[in-house]
Design an enzyme around this catalytic site. Structure first.
Site, PDB file in Angstrom:
ATOM      1  CG  ASP A  14      36.392  74.914   7.866  1.00 24.66           C
ATOM      2  OD1 ASP A  14      36.493  73.763   8.153  1.00 24.66           O
ATOM      3  OD2 ASP A  14      36.666  75.448   6.593  1.00 24.66           O
ATOM      4  CB  SER A  64      37.485  72.062   4.180  1.00 28.97           C
ATOM      5  OG  SER A  64      37.297  71.868   5.727  1.00 28.97           O
ATOM      6  CG  ASP A 261      43.497  70.560   1.215  1.00 30.79           C
ATOM      7  OD1 ASP A 261      43.497  69.490   0.850  1.00 30.79           O
ATOM      8  OD2 ASP A 261      43.084  71.391   2.318  1.00 30.79           O
ATOM      9  NE  ARG A 262      45.569  68.957   6.047  1.00 34.53           N
ATOM     10  CZ  ARG A 262      46.175  69.618   6.823  1.00 34.53           C
ATOM     11  NH1 ARG A 262      47.591  69.664   6.743  1.00 34.53           N
ATOM     12  NH2 ARG A 262      45.707  70.523   7.505  1.00 34.53           N
ATOM     13  CG  ASP A 399      38.112  71.441  10.043  1.00 36.38           C
ATOM     14  OD1 ASP A 399      37.489  70.428  10.687  1.00 36.38           O
ATOM     15  OD2 ASP A 399      38.697  71.379   9.233  1.00 36.38           O
ATOM     16  CG  HIS A 441      33.266  69.866   7.643  1.00 33.73           C
ATOM     17  ND1 HIS A 441      33.767  69.761   8.727  1.00 33.73           N
ATOM     18  CD2 HIS A 441      33.940  70.431   6.923  1.00 33.73           C
ATOM     19  CE1 HIS A 441      35.044  70.158   8.609  1.00 33.73           C
ATOM     20  NE2 HIS A 441      35.344  70.766   7.471  1.00 33.73           N
ATOM     21  CG  HIS A 459      35.562  66.667   9.115  1.00 33.98           C
ATOM     22  ND1 HIS A 459      36.067  66.759   7.885  1.00 33.98           N
ATOM     23  CD2 HIS A 459      36.545  67.468   9.813  1.00 33.98           C
ATOM     24  CE1 HIS A 459      37.050  67.566   7.629  1.00 33.98           C
ATOM     25  NE2 HIS A 459      37.488  67.877   8.951  1.00 33.98           N
TER      26      HIS A 459
END
Length: 510
Positions: A14, A64, A261-262, A399, A441, A459
């Site tokens: 990642d 991600s 996800d967050r 990451d 990424h 990123h």
């Protein structure tokens, strides 16, 4: 009798991009003898993980969620960022039935509209243009009281870059003649995904009850005070702006993050009646809207329903009687399961999952190896016992430590990954297995921002490596993208790809 599986392992590093620049490049600064040897002796090349190649706007860095969706789907997946932006541009957003129903209900009762989300132009979890559009929608629907609860970024954007975003919202409210910023807080608190409920409760109490350690007259003033306390955007402590703007029964609350996800944890605190992870002082009965579906189990409507993806890699393997293991530590577990499976929560038949807890540290620069050694222990064991046809693993280090902006920690993180990859490839060699090594990424290959001199915590749009580890006479073709990885795996497994997969194998005969 079927032959003993000799596993095909997909190793997703990642945040592990490729850059020729040595400046701030943790990968080039690190000692990575295993990867160096693989680059010299195995077929390898670069593939794209950003922009239109993964269904994002042109030039937009990958992330991600997007990366794993494309990796698992075997086709370019049109992303929520692009869907929402297009709906705003076409005007459909302003007629969205789910959002309009919640706003109209609040307006009809003389109640407030609360807009919350990550306020930045990072484009990973949200985009500030979407929050501007939401404020415009609320005014168009007749809302008199509009409150913004701004989560500050500094992770997918430079560490101190929130001022322009706060000024944009101030200008938006001034232009509309209604609305204001009510609270600011760093995403560290509001957007946790690791069950650190002490952080989430700080954000919830700020939004719902205006409970704050600090007060300021404007968002910018609150931000400048945070900088004076040496808090970067991500870590800005709970700050109330102006008079309290509490969330009351009958209000509308719209969470404008498009990435799930967050956004799940804070959403659950608002909407789950039986929520028990911390004691809520209040649970106002609100008209709550998720911009996208954060989880099927969350009892709240979403403005943009999840599109279903047929014949993703996991499903296709299961339908053809293949066994698979998905494994990651907490921080990336959702990516290697939910996102890789095209937004499906449940395992497919023959799919097993292993979750290794992420270390309980405040930030991962304090433990750059994270839980990678423990993840590797499980994989090596699975390879040695030849339990699965396919193993899909995510290593979070590049990451998560890359996001810290701390070069020394990032070097340690990728050196740990090198050891882990070495252990996996050695185990595979013993049983005749194969591996593909790639990333979702970039991140850790750029730890400093050339233009500002600040740490680079976001990123990147750099391409990512693609390495075949095995004995077949193959070479890597040019022009590959993440959506080509699943078809490549099927090619190695001797399986025809389903028609829904529009990607093509990256490996061709020499």
């Amino acid at each position: 009798m079927t032959a003993t599986p000799k596993p095909l392992v997909l190793i997703i590093l990642d945040g592990f991009g490729h850059s020729e620049s040595h400046e701030g490049n943790a990968i080039l600064a690190a000692k990575m003898p295993v990867m160096d040897r693989l680059y010299e002796t195995m077929p390898n090349g670069l593939i794209s993980g950003s922009g239109m190649d993964v269904g994002l706007p042109d030039g937009q860095m990958g992330n991600s969620e997007v990366g794993h969706m494309n990796l698992g789907a075997g086709r370019v997946v049109y992303q929520d960022f692009t869907r929402v932006t297009k709906a705003i541009r076409d005007g459909e957003f302003f007629e969205n039935p789910t959002i309009c129903a919640a706003v109209d209900k609040a307006v009809g009762a003389g109640k407030a509209v609360h807009i919350m989300g990550l306020l930045s132009d990072g484009g990973v979890h949200s985009h500030q243009g979407h929050l501007v559009a939401m404020a415009e929608l609320a005014v168009k629907r007749g809302a008199e009281k509009i409150y913004l609860h701004a989560f500050l970024d500094g992770r997918d954007t430079p560490p101190r870059s929130a001022k322009k975003s706060l000024e944009l919202m101030d200008a938006t409210f001034a232009r509309l003649g209604k609305g204001r910023t009510a609270t600011i807080i760093g995403r560290y608190f509001a957007m946790d995904r690791d069950n650190r409920w002490d952080r989430v409760s700080t954000a919830y109490n700020l939004i719902v009850d205006s409970t704050a350690e600090f007060h300021a007259d404007s968002g910018v003033a609150g931000l400048e005070a945070a900088y004076a306390r040496d808090e970067n955007d991500e870590f800005v402590k709970a700050t109330r702006i102006g008079e309290p703007a509490r969330v009351e029964d009958g209000d509308a609350v719209v969470f404008m993050n498009f990435r799930a996800d967050r956004a799940r944890e804070l959403t659950r605190v608002f909407v789950e009646d039986d929520f028990k992870d911390f004691e809520r002082a209040r649970q106002p009965k609100v008209n709550y809207v998720m911009l996208t579906q954060y989880a099927a189990s969350i009892p709240a409507p979403s403005a943009f329903a999840a599109g279903s993806l047929k014949n993703v890699l996991g499903e296709y393997l299961a339908d053809n009687g293949k066994t698979q293991l998905r494994i990651a530590e907490t921080e990336k577990y959702a990516h290697v399961t939910f996102f890789f499976s095209g937004g499906r929560e449940e395992p497919f038949p023959g799919e097993e999952r292993i979750l290794i807890p992420s270390p309980k540290v405040a930030t991962y620069d304090l433990q750059p190896e994270m839980s990678a050694p423990e993840v590797t222990d499980k994989i090596v064991d699975a390879i040695e016992h030849q339990r699965y046809d396919v193993i899909i693993v995510n290593y979070a280090n590049g990451d998560m430590v890359g996001h810290s902006g701390i070069m020394e920690a990032a070097i340690k993180a990728v050196e740990c990954l090198d050891v882990c990859v070495g252990r996996i490839t050695a185990a595979l060699e013993k049983v005749g297995g194969e591996a593909l090594i790639t990333a979702d990424h970039g991140n850790v290959e750029q730890m400093t921002d050339d233009s500002t001199g600040q740490a680079h915590t976001a990123h990147t749009s750099e391409p990512v490596p693609f390495v075949y580890v095995g004995k077949r006479p193959l070479k890597v073709r040019e022009g590959g993208v993440l959506a080509d990885v699943a078809p490549t795996m099927l090619h190695l497994l001797g399986m025809e790809k389903p028609q829904e997969m529009t990607g093509h194998s990256i490996l061709v005969a020499k």
